[in-house]
Design an enzyme around this catalytic site. Structure first.
Site, PDB file in Angstrom:
ATOM      1  N   HIS A 299      -7.765   0.531  -6.770  1.00 32.52           N
ATOM      2  CA  HIS A 299      -7.068  -0.190  -5.695  1.00 32.52           C
ATOM      3  C   HIS A 299      -5.596   0.158  -5.760  1.00 32.52           C
ATOM      4  O   HIS A 299      -5.004   0.149  -6.846  1.00 32.52           O
ATOM      5  CB  HIS A 299      -7.249  -1.701  -5.834  1.00 32.52           C
ATOM      6  CG  HIS A 299      -8.695  -2.094  -5.797  1.00 32.52           C
ATOM      7  ND1 HIS A 299      -9.408  -2.154  -4.623  1.00 32.52           N
ATOM      8  CD2 HIS A 299      -9.565  -2.350  -6.791  1.00 32.52           C
ATOM      9  CE1 HIS A 299     -10.669  -2.454  -4.910  1.00 32.52           C
ATOM     10  NE2 HIS A 299     -10.783  -2.576  -6.223  1.00 32.52           N
TER      11      HIS A 299
ATOM     12  N   TYR B  88       0.799  -1.229   0.000  1.00 32.09           N
ATOM     13  CA  TYR B  88       0.000   0.000   0.000  1.00 32.09           C
ATOM     14  C   TYR B  88       0.833   1.280   0.000  1.00 32.09           C
ATOM     15  O   TYR B  88       0.276   2.366  -0.021  1.00 32.09           O
ATOM     16  CB  TYR B  88      -0.968  -0.021   1.185  1.00 32.09           C
ATOM     17  CG  TYR B  88      -1.910  -1.211   1.154  1.00 32.09           C
ATOM     18  CD1 TYR B  88      -2.771  -1.387   0.073  1.00 32.09           C
ATOM     19  CD2 TYR B  88      -1.922  -2.161   2.165  1.00 32.09           C
ATOM     20  CE1 TYR B  88      -3.625  -2.479   0.009  1.00 32.09           C
ATOM     21  CE2 TYR B  88      -2.785  -3.258   2.119  1.00 32.09           C
ATOM     22  CZ  TYR B  88      -3.622  -3.401   1.035  1.00 32.09           C
ATOM     23  OH  TYR B  88      -4.476  -4.474   0.972  1.00 32.09           O
TER      24      TYR B  88
HETATM   25  C1  DQA Z   1      -7.398  -2.500  -1.584  1.00 29.48           C
HETATM   26  C2  DQA Z   1      -7.360  -3.985  -1.967  1.00 29.48           C
HETATM   27  C3  DQA Z   1      -8.336  -4.778  -1.126  1.00 29.48           C
HETATM   28  O1  DQA Z   1      -8.259  -6.148  -1.475  1.00 29.48           O
HETATM   29  C4  DQA Z   1      -7.994  -4.645   0.346  1.00 29.48           C
HETATM   30  O2  DQA Z   1      -8.944  -5.342   1.134  1.00 29.48           O
HETATM   31  C5  DQA Z   1      -7.871  -3.236   0.781  1.00 29.48           C
HETATM   32  C6  DQA Z   1      -7.182  -2.295  -0.098  1.00 29.48           C
HETATM   33  C7  DQA Z   1      -6.321  -1.689  -2.325  1.00 29.48           C
HETATM   34  O3  DQA Z   1      -6.434  -0.466  -2.370  1.00 29.48           O
HETATM   35  O4  DQA Z   1      -5.358  -2.282  -2.826  1.00 29.48           O
HETATM   36  O5  DQA Z   1      -8.288  -2.854   1.870  1.00 29.48           O
HETATM   37  O6  DQA Z   1      -8.667  -1.972  -1.947  1.00 29.48           O
END
Ligand code: DQA
Length: 152
Positions: free
Chosen positions: A104, A27
């Site tokens: 995402h 992230y």
């Molecule tokens: C997410 C990907 C999702 O699978 C995960 O549960 C998240 C973050 C992303 O930004 O990569 O909370 O949405």
């Protein structure tokens, strides 16, 4: 001043309030506030008026989607884990009826199988994943084009 048809709601779901405590390899280590500051800057460069929202409550997220047509002209949604199972959120997004891009930070297609499933399939203009914050910039540009604000 905000002109008509340029308001973009940037909606974050569950666990984004602690983004800076989540795996930086996935992230990026940014806080939600840092991410939102970048998003605001990009939105304004594109002539968009950003509206920011995050909650850990699925009910609040659904309630916000109910009000969305009055609040915004388009939406960027990163619903976190809800993406993969919340039909309630998908139903509410469908009723909101705004042009929406799903984003995402991580590459959900390259992770566990359950993350490859999105309840937003068929409801969104595009799904952008695995590009980190840059994916938000792309999504905003796509929404600006959709709203007729930007050619690039
Ligand atoms: C997410 C990907 C999702 O699978 C995960 O549960 C998240 C973050 C992303 O930004 O990569 O909370 O949405």
């Amino acid at each position: 001043m905000t002109t008509a048809h340029n308001r973009v709601a940037v909606l974050h779901g569950v666990n984004f309030d602690i983004l800076d405590r989540r795996d930086p390899a996935l992230y990026g280590g940014l806080s939600l506030n840092e991410l939102e500051m970048r998003v605001k800057g990009w939105a304004r460069e594109l002539g968009l008026a950003p509206i920011l929202f995050q909650t850990n409550s699925e009910g609040e997220f659904v309630g916000y989607l109910h009000r969305l047509p009055e609040l915004a002209d388009a939406a960027l949604v990163n619903a976190g884990a809800w993406t993969h199972y919340s039909r309630a959120i998908a139903d509410a997004l469908e009723v909101a009826g705004l042009p929406t891009v799903e984003v995402h930070l991580s590459d959900v297609e390259a992770r566990e199988d359950w993350r490859k499933v999105s309840v937003f399939d068929g409801l969104v203009l595009a799904k952008i994943s695995g590009k980190g914050p840059e994916g938000y910039r792309e999504a905003l540009a796509a929404l600006a084009r959709e709203l007729g604000l930007h050619d690039g």
